[in-house]
Design an enzyme around this catalytic site. Structure first.
Site, PDB file in Angstrom:
ATOM      1  N   THR A  96      43.442 -25.707 -94.829  1.00 39.03           N
ATOM      2  CA  THR A  96      43.769 -26.599 -93.718  1.00 39.03           C
ATOM      3  C   THR A  96      43.130 -27.978 -93.914  1.00 39.03           C
ATOM      4  OG1 THR A  96      43.938 -24.756 -92.235  1.00 39.03           O
ATOM      5  CG2 THR A  96      43.268 -26.819 -91.227  1.00 39.03           C
ATOM      6  N   VAL A 125      50.094 -17.929 -84.985  1.00 36.92           N
ATOM      7  CA  VAL A 125      49.540 -19.278 -84.901  1.00 36.92           C
ATOM      8  C   VAL A 125      48.015 -19.158 -84.894  1.00 36.92           C
ATOM      9  CG1 VAL A 125      49.344 -21.336 -83.465  1.00 36.92           C
ATOM     10  CG2 VAL A 125      51.543 -20.163 -83.639  1.00 36.92           C
ATOM     11  N   THR A 175      38.131 -25.531 -89.735  1.00 38.54           N
ATOM     12  CA  THR A 175      38.902 -24.796 -90.727  1.00 38.54           C
ATOM     13  C   THR A 175      38.242 -23.453 -90.955  1.00 38.54           C
ATOM     14  OG1 THR A 175      39.637 -24.684 -93.018  1.00 38.54           O
ATOM     15  CG2 THR A 175      37.643 -25.982 -92.601  1.00 38.54           C
ATOM     16  N   GLY A 205      41.226 -18.409 -88.432  1.00 43.62           N
ATOM     17  CA  GLY A 205      41.678 -18.907 -87.143  1.00 43.62           C
ATOM     18  C   GLY A 205      41.438 -17.995 -85.959  1.00 43.62           C
TER      19      GLY A 205
HETATM   20  N1  ASP Z   1      42.294 -22.116 -89.448  1.00 43.74           N
HETATM   21  C1  ASP Z   1      43.543 -21.960 -90.141  1.00 43.74           C
HETATM   22  C2  ASP Z   1      44.342 -20.872 -89.519  1.00 43.74           C
HETATM   23  O1  ASP Z   1      43.770 -19.846 -89.170  1.00 43.74           O
HETATM   24  C3  ASP Z   1      43.379 -21.652 -91.566  1.00 43.74           C
HETATM   25  C4  ASP Z   1      42.486 -22.579 -92.321  1.00 43.74           C
HETATM   26  O2  ASP Z   1      41.627 -23.244 -91.774  1.00 43.74           O
HETATM   27  O3  ASP Z   1      42.652 -22.658 -93.533  1.00 43.74           O
HETATM   28  O4  ASP Z   1      45.541 -20.999 -89.418  1.00 43.74           O
END
Ligand code: ASP
Length: 319
Positions: free
Chosen positions: A186, A215, A236, A239
């Protein structure tokens, strides 16, 4: 005296180890971070807003195929790219977000349009795409987002265990190890402008092999993104855990209600609360004084910052 300016960016946290990186690849990752910082800094230096700075910085990283946002996003279980993004203006707590869009070239700009033009905060799926079309946001054919690397990542996860996207938190870290390795990348940005206003933005393709319209936190205001008059945060990581802990808003709340510094508040959430619950990841944050915090609990996090003196600093690994 002129107010300080500051900008930080991230390109995801995860299992990023030097031994698996070539010098050329490392350079490519870093050069995109630098470009994002330079473009954002140019805006701040000219007296532009934190909001404009975070939007442009995130757009640069969305356009870079190495990062899991915009072009280069990971694939869902059914072989699509579904993009999530959010943006927040600390000046007035206005915010915008989109999720599950498949044809918007720069999701962060769509999130901003939602904030400024829709009268709503969070639009998803076909409705969000319809809104973006109506407001003239640049679209892209689904194959624009395709990269061989991400496609192969999906095949690898599927071959190992196609059920891996079922985020069974009870199943423990080890069974989800590979999943964790695949899911970070992300991008995000936080900024402080000359007027003392802050903003944050985050954009992602989510996680490889995600199903059922999953999501994550990146498009959820308060979880993956938050900004007010004390700080701005972009997260990040895994999630599901960031949502459960409302990580971004919790950092702001620790500062507001407990008087924590930015460093202490971000440390508390990323290095204590998050691992306690079994999650991992990182964040970038800035406060009104221009302090920057970038804690992460993973092996690495693509990250960088620039302050008033214009010196761009980027890093990937743990020190
Ligand atoms: N936080 C993001 C998600 O869970 C993934 C990421 O940070 O790479 O969609």
């Amino acid at each position: 005296m002129r107010q300080k300016i500051a900008l930080a960016v991230h390109g995801g946290a995860g299992t990023i180890v030097k031994s698996t990186m070539t010098a050329a690849l490392e350079e490519a990752y870093k050069s995109a971070l630098k470009e994002a910082l330079q473009k954002g800094h140019a805006i701040l230096k000219d007296g532009g807003s934190a909001l404009d700075a975070v939007e442009i910085a995130v757009r640069v990283l969305e356009d870079c195929p190495l990062y899991n946002a915009g072009k280069g996003a990971v694939f869902t279980a059914d072989g699509r790219n579904e993009l999530d993004a959010s943006i927040m203006n600390g000046k007035d707590l206005s915010a915008g977000a989109i999720a599950e869009v498949t044809n918007i070239k720069n999701p962060v700009s769509a999130a901003r349009a939602v904030m400024e033009k829709s009268g709503h905060i969070f639009l998803v799926g076909r409705g969000a795409e319809e809104f973006a079309r109506l407001y003239g946001l640049e679209t892209a054919e689904p194959d624009y987002f395709f990269t061989e690397e991400r496609w192969m990542a999906l095949q690898r996860v599927r071959d190992e265990d196609p059920t891996k996207t079922e985020l069974d938190h009870g199943s423990g870290k080890s069974t989800l190890k590979k999943l964790k390795e695949e899911k970070f990348g992300t991008v995000g940005a936080v900024a402080l402008d000359v007027r003392g206003n802050m903003a944050a933005a985050t954009s992602t393709g989510g996680m490889t092999n995600k199903k059922w319209g999953r999501v994550g936190d990146s498009s959820i205001i308060g979880a993956g993104t938050y900004a007010n008059d004390l700080c701005a945060i972009s997260c990040t990581g895994w999630g599901e855990y960031f949502i459960r802990l409302c990580i971004a808003k919790s950092v702001a709340d620790l500062m507001e209600y407990k008087g924590y510094t930015l460093a202490k508040a971000t440390h508390e959430m990323i290095l204590k609360k998050l691992p306690e619950l079994g999650g991992d990841g990182g964040l970038i944050a800035v406060d009104k004084a221009g302090n920057i915090a970038m804690p992460f609990s993973t092996e690495g996090m693509y990250r960088g910052f620039v302050k008033s003196n214009g010196k761009v600093v980027v890093d990937i690994y743990r020190k």
